[in-house]
Design a protein around this motif. Structure first.
Motif, PDB file in Angstrom:
ATOM      1  N   ILE A 181      16.214  25.212  11.309  1.00 24.92           N
ATOM      2  CA  ILE A 181      15.596  24.149  10.632  1.00 24.92           C
ATOM      3  C   ILE A 181      14.386  23.826  10.331  1.00 24.92           C
ATOM      4  O   ILE A 181      13.680  22.894  10.130  1.00 24.92           O
ATOM      5  CB  ILE A 181      16.384  22.827  11.141  1.00 24.92           C
ATOM      6  N   GLY A 182      13.589  24.915  10.486  1.00 22.96           N
ATOM      7  CA  GLY A 182      12.002  25.088  10.204  1.00 22.96           C
ATOM      8  C   GLY A 182      11.995  26.324   9.614  1.00 22.96           C
ATOM      9  O   GLY A 182      12.634  27.181   8.857  1.00 22.96           O
ATOM     10  N   PRO A 183      10.751  26.910   9.356  1.00 26.71           N
ATOM     11  CA  PRO A 183      10.242  28.039   8.700  1.00 26.71           C
ATOM     12  C   PRO A 183      11.012  29.143   9.567  1.00 26.71           C
ATOM     13  O   PRO A 183      11.092  29.081  10.758  1.00 26.71           O
ATOM     14  CB  PRO A 183       8.736  28.027   8.919  1.00 26.71           C
ATOM     15  N   LEU A 184      11.341  30.215   8.713  1.00 23.61           N
ATOM     16  CA  LEU A 184      11.958  31.250   9.406  1.00 23.61           C
ATOM     17  C   LEU A 184      11.260  32.367  10.167  1.00 23.61           C
ATOM     18  O   LEU A 184      11.916  33.538  10.337  1.00 23.61           O
ATOM     19  CB  LEU A 184      13.107  31.949   8.191  1.00 23.61           C
ATOM     20  N   THR A 185      10.159  32.109  10.609  1.00 23.93           N
ATOM     21  CA  THR A 185       9.456  33.233  11.111  1.00 23.93           C
ATOM     22  C   THR A 185       9.966  33.626  12.429  1.00 23.93           C
ATOM     23  O   THR A 185       9.947  34.891  12.643  1.00 23.93           O
ATOM     24  CB  THR A 185       7.889  32.475  11.529  1.00 23.93           C
ATOM     25  N   ASN A 186      10.321  33.058  13.414  1.00 24.71           N
ATOM     26  CA  ASN A 186      11.039  33.514  14.409  1.00 24.71           C
ATOM     27  C   ASN A 186      12.060  34.275  14.298  1.00 24.71           C
ATOM     28  O   ASN A 186      12.387  35.567  14.898  1.00 24.71           O
ATOM     29  CB  ASN A 186      11.509  32.367  15.621  1.00 24.71           C
ATOM     30  N   GLU A 222      11.122  24.258  -1.503  1.00 18.09           N
ATOM     31  CA  GLU A 222      11.147  23.405  -0.417  1.00 18.09           C
ATOM     32  C   GLU A 222      10.242  23.604   0.666  1.00 18.09           C
ATOM     33  O   GLU A 222       9.838  24.802   0.785  1.00 18.09           O
ATOM     34  CB  GLU A 222      12.426  23.307  -0.037  1.00 18.09           C
ATOM     35  N   PHE A 223       9.790  22.919   1.579  1.00 16.70           N
ATOM     36  CA  PHE A 223       8.699  23.042   2.677  1.00 16.70           C
ATOM     37  C   PHE A 223       9.272  24.267   3.511  1.00 16.70           C
ATOM     38  O   PHE A 223       8.150  25.169   3.785  1.00 16.70           O
ATOM     39  CB  PHE A 223       8.603  22.096   3.508  1.00 16.70           C
ATOM     40  N   ASN A 224      10.320  24.339   4.092  1.00  9.58           N
ATOM     41  CA  ASN A 224      10.582  25.511   4.975  1.00  9.58           C
ATOM     42  C   ASN A 224      10.224  26.802   4.536  1.00  9.58           C
ATOM     43  O   ASN A 224      10.017  27.894   5.087  1.00  9.58           O
ATOM     44  CB  ASN A 224      12.010  25.369   5.678  1.00  9.58           C
ATOM     45  N   ALA A 225      11.001  26.889   3.243  1.00  9.49           N
ATOM     46  CA  ALA A 225      10.677  28.206   2.392  1.00  9.49           C
ATOM     47  C   ALA A 225       9.165  28.530   2.248  1.00  9.49           C
ATOM     48  O   ALA A 225       8.867  29.626   2.145  1.00  9.49           O
ATOM     49  CB  ALA A 225      11.747  28.306   1.307  1.00  9.49           C
ATOM     50  N   TYR A 226       8.658  27.498   1.831  1.00  4.78           N
ATOM     51  CA  TYR A 226       7.429  27.866   1.361  1.00  4.78           C
ATOM     52  C   TYR A 226       6.340  28.054   2.423  1.00  4.78           C
ATOM     53  O   TYR A 226       5.257  28.831   2.355  1.00  4.78           O
ATOM     54  CB  TYR A 226       6.886  26.398   0.617  1.00  4.78           C
ATOM     55  N   ALA A 227       6.576  27.252   3.631  1.00  2.00           N
ATOM     56  CA  ALA A 227       5.681  27.629   4.978  1.00  2.00           C
ATOM     57  C   ALA A 227       5.623  29.064   5.282  1.00  2.00           C
ATOM     58  O   ALA A 227       4.614  29.229   5.922  1.00  2.00           O
ATOM     59  CB  ALA A 227       6.283  26.732   6.004  1.00  2.00           C
ATOM     60  N   ASP A 228       6.830  29.722   5.169  1.00  2.00           N
ATOM     61  CA  ASP A 228       6.727  31.258   5.329  1.00  2.00           C
ATOM     62  C   ASP A 228       7.769  32.032   4.599  1.00  2.00           C
ATOM     63  O   ASP A 228       8.723  32.327   4.840  1.00  2.00           O
ATOM     64  CB  ASP A 228       7.056  31.648   6.906  1.00  2.00           C
ATOM     65  N   ALA A 229       7.176  32.015   3.335  1.00  2.00           N
ATOM     66  CA  ALA A 229       8.261  32.672   2.218  1.00  2.00           C
ATOM     67  C   ALA A 229       8.319  34.332   2.665  1.00  2.00           C
ATOM     68  O   ALA A 229       9.661  34.673   2.385  1.00  2.00           O
ATOM     69  CB  ALA A 229       7.312  32.583   0.718  1.00  2.00           C
ATOM     70  N   ALA A 231       8.797  35.311   5.553  1.00  2.00           N
ATOM     71  CA  ALA A 231       9.995  35.445   6.608  1.00  2.00           C
ATOM     72  C   ALA A 231      11.221  35.224   5.988  1.00  2.00           C
ATOM     73  O   ALA A 231      12.288  35.732   6.257  1.00  2.00           O
ATOM     74  CB  ALA A 231       9.472  34.691   7.759  1.00  2.00           C
ATOM     75  N   ALA A 232      11.323  34.178   4.966  1.00  2.00           N
ATOM     76  CA  ALA A 232      12.362  33.795   4.485  1.00  2.00           C
ATOM     77  C   ALA A 232      13.035  35.013   3.688  1.00  2.00           C
ATOM     78  O   ALA A 232      14.154  35.203   3.782  1.00  2.00           O
ATOM     79  CB  ALA A 232      12.263  32.497   3.595  1.00  2.00           C
ATOM     80  N   ALA A 233      12.323  35.655   2.694  1.00  2.00           N
ATOM     81  CA  ALA A 233      12.780  36.831   2.104  1.00  2.00           C
ATOM     82  C   ALA A 233      13.105  37.938   2.903  1.00  2.00           C
ATOM     83  O   ALA A 233      14.234  38.603   2.457  1.00  2.00           O
ATOM     84  CB  ALA A 233      11.570  37.361   0.967  1.00  2.00           C
ATOM     85  N   ARG A 234      12.591  38.130   4.138  1.00  2.00           N
ATOM     86  CA  ARG A 234      13.120  39.141   5.031  1.00  2.00           C
ATOM     87  C   ARG A 234      14.366  38.944   5.567  1.00  2.00           C
ATOM     88  O   ARG A 234      15.273  39.838   5.604  1.00  2.00           O
ATOM     89  CB  ARG A 234      11.995  39.511   6.055  1.00  2.00           C
ATOM     90  N   VAL A 235      14.666  37.626   6.023  1.00  6.04           N
ATOM     91  CA  VAL A 235      15.866  37.174   6.603  1.00  6.04           C
ATOM     92  C   VAL A 235      17.028  37.207   5.541  1.00  6.04           C
ATOM     93  O   VAL A 235      18.040  37.914   5.646  1.00  6.04           O
ATOM     94  CB  VAL A 235      15.832  35.648   7.033  1.00  6.04           C
ATOM     95  N   VAL A 356      29.627  27.933  -2.246  1.00  9.16           N
ATOM     96  CA  VAL A 356      29.597  28.897  -3.184  1.00  9.16           C
ATOM     97  C   VAL A 356      29.536  30.515  -2.303  1.00  9.16           C
ATOM     98  O   VAL A 356      28.341  30.386  -1.752  1.00  9.16           O
ATOM     99  CB  VAL A 356      28.628  28.697  -4.412  1.00  9.16           C
ATOM    100  N   GLU A 357      30.260  31.197  -2.513  1.00  4.01           N
ATOM    101  CA  GLU A 357      30.253  32.408  -1.885  1.00  4.01           C
ATOM    102  C   GLU A 357      29.485  33.609  -2.403  1.00  4.01           C
ATOM    103  O   GLU A 357      29.575  33.527  -3.668  1.00  4.01           O
ATOM    104  CB  GLU A 357      31.541  32.868  -1.152  1.00  4.01           C
ATOM    105  N   GLY A 358      28.775  34.273  -1.774  1.00  3.42           N
ATOM    106  CA  GLY A 358      28.292  35.665  -2.481  1.00  3.42           C
ATOM    107  C   GLY A 358      27.086  35.166  -3.445  1.00  3.42           C
ATOM    108  O   GLY A 358      26.923  36.184  -4.403  1.00  3.42           O
ATOM    109  N   ARG A 359      26.470  34.115  -3.335  1.00  6.48           N
ATOM    110  CA  ARG A 359      25.114  34.177  -4.307  1.00  6.48           C
ATOM    111  C   ARG A 359      24.209  34.906  -4.219  1.00  6.48           C
ATOM    112  O   ARG A 359      23.881  35.049  -2.981  1.00  6.48           O
ATOM    113  CB  ARG A 359      24.773  32.629  -4.292  1.00  6.48           C
ATOM    114  N   ASP A 360      23.594  35.476  -5.142  1.00  2.00           N
ATOM    115  CA  ASP A 360      22.680  36.234  -5.061  1.00  2.00           C
ATOM    116  C   ASP A 360      21.248  35.433  -5.181  1.00  2.00           C
ATOM    117  O   ASP A 360      20.734  35.163  -6.346  1.00  2.00           O
ATOM    118  CB  ASP A 360      22.495  37.376  -6.390  1.00  2.00           C
ATOM    119  N   VAL A 361      20.757  35.048  -3.879  1.00  2.00           N
ATOM    120  CA  VAL A 361      19.610  33.994  -3.943  1.00  2.00           C
ATOM    121  C   VAL A 361      18.609  34.756  -3.666  1.00  2.00           C
ATOM    122  O   VAL A 361      18.821  35.352  -2.325  1.00  2.00           O
ATOM    123  CB  VAL A 361      19.875  32.856  -3.181  1.00  2.00           C
ATOM    124  N   ARG A 362      17.321  35.080  -4.103  1.00  2.00           N
ATOM    125  CA  ARG A 362      16.191  35.717  -3.617  1.00  2.00           C
ATOM    126  C   ARG A 362      14.969  35.003  -3.522  1.00  2.00           C
ATOM    127  O   ARG A 362      14.902  33.796  -4.276  1.00  2.00           O
ATOM    128  CB  ARG A 362      15.910  36.804  -4.629  1.00  2.00           C
TER     129      ARG A 362
END
Length: 433
Positions: A181-186, A222-229, A231-235, A356-362
């Protein structure tokens, strides 16, 4: 029925604290909170630790007050299990650091540590935790005796990303869910360190991003995605049958192996769903005022930062209305972004959750104006079949594999909950009553 084993990765501001309280107030049969892993985000990671330790300090007082006044103790999960608390990332992988202290206050909780200092423990036992700036800081030889609230959690000397991997190794495969529920760095650090162990998670549930709504820090992010984009892209890339196809170009961490044993089971709660789940100030006061009058430490502590958030939202409403605006306190609401992810874990067996299953979100990690944007394909063209493509060739007229059957990410986007209008009340009742 066995409880859901969860890890909560968090940057404790106001709604993060509510999410933690919701998890800890669950019954022992609903939730077993294994680990609270802390990251920068709403505020710096040191304030995140202070807020987390203060949370347990207040809960220790609350449980004693409830016992003394003959009230039901509640908090079955907290009383049976003892979560680990680990300190993690203090900065994003590559981007300039961004924090949301403009909204949550410099301490993340609307100034609660100065407005109600008696709820902040004098000793945080910082030496018992991992330090991002000194990985091997020695423990003083004359360490103080643990405080009462420390009996409710276990400090970790491991950095958060390693603590996450330790929990995944300690429990059977696909039995532990990570709620971020924060940036995805960890999470990105854990996945880079040991991707196969990270993929042993039963599910990764994140509050992040936006699909159709406007962003809350930029027009698209959105903040969490922006704060470490990055990291989010890697996850997100771990959800792809071919992760290298959607990996961001950053070089801060090594690439994943070309072949992985499985894909990540990722569920996203974007602003599209979380913004609509509200807590109303009038309803909050009606439910908690009697508890504050009776001396509930938890109600007194939480009301400080929750009311500070209502006042912040009121100022935003007034500004948006050009100086006109909210006339009645009952009109003020706050969105329960982070608690909704925990509520999903508690009630996921209840009918009414829809995704919604299987969405291609990048995730755009490098755009000048679109960093942190969740990009989806809005074209009406159908995906190609395996028979229509040869090897890894792109579909004719399509770049970057949006229509390719094996390229792209595969995430579950939650779009509906069982009781949108009643969630705020249900949350408050569980936490405070």
């Amino acid at each position: 029925m066995a409880p859901e084993k969860i890890i909560i990765d968090t940057d404790p501001g106001v709604d993060d604290i509510l999410a933690l309280l919701l998890a800890l107030s669950a019954s022992a049969e609903e939730i077993e909170l294994l680990l609270i892993s802390l990251t920068f985000g709403n505020i710096d990671v040191e304030n995140c630790l202070r807020n987390t330790v203060s949370l347990f300090h207040v809960l220790e007082k609350e449980l004693a007050w409830r016992k003394q006044t003959g009230r039901p103790e509640g908090y079955g999960s907290l009383r049976r299990y003892k979560p680990v608390v680990a300190v993690g990332a203090d900065r994003p992988l590559e981007d300039q650091i961004l924090m949301a202290d403009y909204f949550h206050g410099a301490d993340g909780l609307g100034g609660v540590h100065t407005k109600a200092p008696h709820f902040t423990p004098a000793e945080l036992s910082r030496h018992l935790f991992h330090s991002p700036s000194a990985d091997s800081a020695p423990i003083p030889p004359d360490s103080p005796t643990p405080l009462p609230h420390e009996a409710l959690f276990t400090p970790s000397r491991s950095p958060a990303h390693l603590a996450i991997l330790e929990q995944l190794k300690r429990h059977p495969p696909h039995t532990v869910t990570i709620i971020a529920i924060g940036p995805l760095t960890n999470l990105a650090l854990a996945a880079a360190h040991d991707p196969e162990t990270f993929l042993l998670a039963k599910e990764v549930v994140i509050m992040s991003g936006t699909i159709e709504l406007e962003g809350n820090v930029t027009p698209t992010a959105e903040f969490n995605a922006y704060a470490d984009a990055v990291a989010a892209a890697r996850v997100f890339a771990l959800t792809s049958p071919e992760p290298t196809r959607t990996m961001p170009p950053g070089r801060s961490l090594a690439s994943y192996p070309p072949v992985l044993s499985q894909r990540l089971n990722l569920t996203i709660f974007p602003l599209d769903i979380t913004t609509m789940h509200l807590l109303n100030e009038g309803e909050f006061d009606a439910l908690t005022a009697p508890l504050r009058e009776a001396g509930s430490p938890l109600a007194l502590w939480a009301s400080v930062f929750i009311h500070a958030t209502f006042r912040k939202m009121e100022s935003l409403y007034v500004a948006a209305a050009g100086g006109e605006g909210v006339k009645r306190v009952q009109d003020v609401d706050i969105s329960l972004h982070d608690p909704l992810c925990v509520w999903y874990m508690i009630t996921k067996a209840v009918s009414g959750w829809k995704g919604v299953e299987g969405r291609d979100v990048r995730v755009d990690a490098t755009g000048q104006w679109t960093r942190g944007m969740y990009v989806v394909d809005r074209r009406t063209r159908k995906k190609a079949t395996e028979e229509e493509v040869q090897g890894n060739e792109e579909v004719q007229g399509d770049c970057d594999g949006w229509l390719h059957p094996r390229w792209g990410n595969r995430v579950r986007q939650m779009v509906e909950s069982p009781d949108r209008d009643g969630f705020g009340r249900a949350m408050i009742q569980r936490i405070f009553l």
